[in-house]
Design an enzyme around this catalytic site. Structure first.
Site, PDB file in Angstrom:
ATOM      1  CB  SER A  13      86.417 -33.720 -84.845  1.00 54.37           C
ATOM      2  OG  SER A  13      86.573 -32.313 -84.938  1.00 54.37           O
ATOM      3  CB  CYS A  75      81.180 -31.658 -84.830  1.00 48.10           C
ATOM      4  SG  CYS A  75      82.252 -31.947 -86.248  1.00 48.10           S
ATOM      5  CG  ASN A  76      78.915 -26.660 -88.136  1.00 43.37           C
ATOM      6  OD1 ASN A  76      77.895 -26.038 -88.371  1.00 43.37           O
ATOM      7  ND2 ASN A  76      79.750 -26.284 -87.193  1.00 43.37           N
ATOM      8  CB  THR A  77      82.396 -31.976 -90.143  1.00 39.68           C
ATOM      9  OG1 THR A  77      82.988 -30.679 -90.238  1.00 39.68           O
ATOM     10  CG2 THR A  77      82.869 -32.830 -91.292  1.00 39.68           C
ATOM     11  CB  CYS A 187      84.060 -25.181 -88.705  1.00 31.39           C
ATOM     12  SG  CYS A 187      85.260 -26.175 -87.778  1.00 31.39           S
ATOM     13  CB  THR A 188      82.094 -26.091 -83.289  1.00 28.24           C
ATOM     14  OG1 THR A 188      82.755 -27.346 -83.547  1.00 28.24           O
ATOM     15  CG2 THR A 188      80.608 -26.249 -83.529  1.00 28.24           C
TER      16      THR A 188
HETATM   17  N1  DGL Z   1      84.522 -28.663 -85.434  1.00 27.81           N
HETATM   18  C1  DGL Z   1      84.107 -29.356 -86.573  1.00 27.81           C
HETATM   19  C2  DGL Z   1      82.929 -28.698 -87.289  1.00 27.81           C
HETATM   20  O1  DGL Z   1      82.165 -27.994 -86.685  1.00 27.81           O
HETATM   21  C3  DGL Z   1      85.090 -29.908 -87.563  1.00 27.81           C
HETATM   22  C4  DGL Z   1      86.552 -29.844 -87.395  1.00 27.81           C
HETATM   23  C5  DGL Z   1      87.264 -30.990 -88.066  1.00 27.81           C
HETATM   24  O2  DGL Z   1      87.412 -32.010 -87.402  1.00 27.81           O
HETATM   25  O3  DGL Z   1      87.627 -30.889 -89.266  1.00 27.81           O
HETATM   26  O4  DGL Z   1      82.721 -28.921 -88.449  1.00 27.81           O
END
Ligand code: DGL
Length: 265
Positions: A13, A75-77, A187-188
């Site tokens: 993101s 991105c985990n999300t 979260c990355t």
């Molecule tokens: N970096 C993203 C993750 O790993 C999420 C950050 C976001 O856009 O809320 O979940």
């Protein structure tokens, strides 16, 4: 116009996926990369699953048209919201990243000790996360805390302890931090704050994330397909929601983040 598949696409993101790209440059230095930050729509963690899924499809579609040989959804999300669906829609390898709950529970099995999973709100709300925890955490030792402020700070390149530490202290105010044997950075964006997190937890608390595991998985996948090119040099093309970054200053800002990771990881 490039026609051959000659890059690995890495997508987040925002700038969080640079923590995965950082590991990719170490483990696969002879490949070239396309980094896609969906800065128009960050933060994903505060949006609905349907919205995030739409954005992931747009980003993946863009990278596929740029002829990438594989994509890492760093991105985990986004992985939780859309990885299964995009995998079905495209025929190149698409890897994802998930909160490292499994290794954390393995390390975390110490009498009386708990595991803290730090992620976005959407990651912690998703069925995929609940299923993961239900499957692995039979002793109910994992707690989840969302930290949307860290995503905001990272996107503003705000790494000043005087600003970030008070936020973290507030976010953890209801918790006894001494009870955690392991903290999962789910979260990355969060590894960019590892130095500050380390200050808040006991020295023996392990702080882990899935970035190295994800890149090793990418390496195995590309080796299996004999798709590693070994002809690159770790060159990176950056795109912000589909627009190529031409501004050298911006590129330098990203390299400074790699320097920061070099210092703190
Ligand atoms: N970096 C993203 C993750 O790993 C999420 C950050 C976001 O856009 O809320 O979940």
């Amino acid at each position: 116009m490039m026609t051959e598949k000659n890059k690995i696409g890495i997508f987040d993101s925002g700038i969080g996926g640079l923590t995965v790209l950082y590991q990719a440059l170490k483990i696969l230095p002879d490949e070239d990369y396309l980094y896609y930050a969906d800065t128009k729509h960050v933060p994903y963690g505060e949006k609905s699953k349907a919205e995030v899924k739409k954005y992931v499809f747009e980003a993946v579609d863009f990278m596929v048209k740029k002829n990438v040989q594989a994509i890492v959804i760093a991105c985990n999300t986004a992985t939780g919201a859309a990885a299964d669906d995009v995998r079905k829609a495209y025929n190149i390898p698409i890897l994802g990243i998930e909160p490292a709950v499994k290794p954390a529970l393995e390390i975390g099995q110490r009498p009386g000790k708990r595991v803290l999973v730090l992620a976005t709100r959407l990651t912690l709300q998703q069925d995929r996360y609940h299923q993961l925890v239900a499957r692995l955490d039979s002793d109910h030792i994992a707690d989840g805390v969302p930290l949307p402020g860290l995503v905001e700070f990272a996107e503003k390149f705000q790494f000043d302890e005087k600003v970030v530490l008070p936020y973290l202290t507030r976010a953890f105010s209801g918790l006894d931090l001494n009870q955690y044997s392991t903290v999962v950075l789910g979260c990355t964006h969060f590894p960019l704050f590892k130095d500050m997190l380390q200050k808040l937890f006991p020295a023996q608390t392990a702080i882990i994330d899935g970035s190295v595991g994800t890149v090793k998985n990418l390496k195995r996948t590309l080796e299996r397909r004999q798709a590693l090119l070994h002809t690159g040099s770790g060159a990176i093309e950056y795109y912000l929601s589909g627009v190529k970054v031409e501004d050298e200053k911006k590129v330098q800002q990203y390299s400074q983040l790699f320097d920061r990771l070099n210092r703190i990881l």
